[in-house]
Design a protein around this motif. Sequence first.
Motif, short mmCIF file in Angstrom:
data_model
loop_
_atom_site.label_atom_id
_atom_site.label_comp_id
_atom_site.label_asym_id
_atom_site.label_seq_id
_atom_site.Cartn_x
_atom_site.Cartn_y
_atom_site.Cartn_z
N ALA A 195 0.84 -1.21 0.00
CA ALA A 195 0.00 0.00 0.00
C ALA A 195 0.87 1.25 0.00
O ALA A 195 0.64 2.16 0.78
CB ALA A 195 -0.91 -0.01 1.22
N GLY A 196 1.89 1.26 -0.84
CA GLY A 196 2.82 2.40 -0.81
C GLY A 196 3.30 2.63 0.59
O GLY A 196 3.39 3.75 1.08
N MET A 197 3.66 1.54 1.28
CA MET A 197 3.99 1.60 2.71
C MET A 197 5.48 1.89 2.91
O MET A 197 6.34 1.14 2.45
CB MET A 197 3.61 0.28 3.38
CG MET A 197 3.80 0.27 4.88
SD MET A 197 3.03 -1.20 5.59
CE MET A 197 3.52 -1.02 7.31
N ARG A 240 8.84 1.28 12.01
CA ARG A 240 8.02 0.15 11.55
C ARG A 240 8.83 -1.14 11.48
O ARG A 240 8.27 -2.23 11.63
CB ARG A 240 7.41 0.47 10.19
CG ARG A 240 6.26 1.45 10.28
CD ARG A 240 5.71 1.77 8.91
NE ARG A 240 4.59 2.71 8.98
CZ ARG A 240 4.18 3.45 7.97
NH1 ARG A 240 4.80 3.35 6.80
NH2 ARG A 240 3.17 4.28 8.12
N GLU A 245 2.88 8.28 7.25
CA GLU A 245 4.06 9.10 7.46
C GLU A 245 3.71 10.58 7.33
O GLU A 245 4.30 11.42 8.01
CB GLU A 245 5.13 8.73 6.43
CG GLU A 245 5.86 7.46 6.78
CD GLU A 245 6.47 7.56 8.15
OE1 GLU A 245 7.48 8.27 8.29
OE2 GLU A 245 5.95 6.95 9.08
N TYR A 252 9.17 2.64 -0.43
CA TYR A 252 8.07 1.70 -0.20
C TYR A 252 8.56 0.26 -0.20
O TYR A 252 9.46 -0.12 -0.95
CB TYR A 252 7.01 1.83 -1.31
CG TYR A 252 6.35 3.19 -1.38
CD1 TYR A 252 6.25 4.01 -0.25
CD2 TYR A 252 5.78 3.63 -2.57
CE1 TYR A 252 5.61 5.24 -0.33
CE2 TYR A 252 5.14 4.86 -2.66
CZ TYR A 252 5.07 5.67 -1.54
OH TYR A 252 4.44 6.88 -1.62
N1 GLN Z 1 3.77 5.98 2.52
C1 GLN Z 1 2.90 6.40 3.58
C2 GLN Z 1 3.08 5.52 4.79
O1 GLN Z 1 3.57 4.44 4.67
C3 GLN Z 1 1.44 6.46 3.15
C4 GLN Z 1 0.87 5.17 2.65
C5 GLN Z 1 -0.58 5.29 2.19
O2 GLN Z 1 -1.23 6.26 2.46
N2 GLN Z 1 -1.07 4.27 1.51
O3 GLN Z 1 2.74 5.92 5.88
#
Ligand code: GLN
Length: 233
Positions: free
Chosen positions: A75-77, A83, A127, A193
């Motif tokens: 999820a673009g994490m 973390r 973030e 990510y």
């Molecule tokens: N990259 C940011 C995070 O990991 C937002 C990820 C998102 O909003 N899907 O916190």
Amino acid sequence: GEKKSSEKVYKIATDTAFPPFEIPDVNGSDKLTGIDIDILAAIAEDQGFKYELDVLGFDAAVVALESNQADGVIAGMSITDKRKQTYDFSAPYYESGVVMAIAANNDTIKEYKDLAGKKVAAKRGTEGASFAEKLKEQYGFDITLFDDSPTMYMDVTSGNSVACFEDYPVMGYGISQGNGLKMVTEMEQGAPYGFAVMKGKNSELLKMFDKGLENIKANGKYQEILDKYISKN
Ligand code: GLN
């Protein structure tokens, strides 16, 4: 006999809307497209594992992972040091960082100190929200949290909040798609990510993800996916 790992259906949780990583269907179905979705599909095909995608929202995806209702999150994490104490991450697959965005017609907010005493929007668990929390201590403003990016943007375009904090590649893409926002400050240093599993769990899934990522980088599929979603000028 014993189930081979290839017969297991992994549950992968993701965000509802984080273009170009998660792009909602224009017709309103829950079928997503996007960089994360295509990378996961290509890696699963390369490694021969099955999965089901659970489209939950960012914070909800992380909660699902932590409560054992998901095996992994894409999820673009961002791979942050904090973390990493809780999750195991794949190799990074995309560079990112956080940026402030304001309404395209706003000429009063030029830097962070202009946020003093104002309302600012952020997305729960991200973030961007952590960064806003840090700035808030220094400059003094109120933060409203949202569960998804489109609603957060709307809070700014409607004038309720004067700014929001979002990942740079996502905001850049959104602005190019006409989301009504603009950036007036530089991107802040951020983390790339990665695909996440709970620490010490689903290590075979993580290994397959890493191996598959290597393979799709080597065979050109990864670049093909980026080119499909991000136009090169
Ligand atoms: N990259 C940011 C995070 O990991 C937002 C990820 C998102 O909003 N899907 O916190």
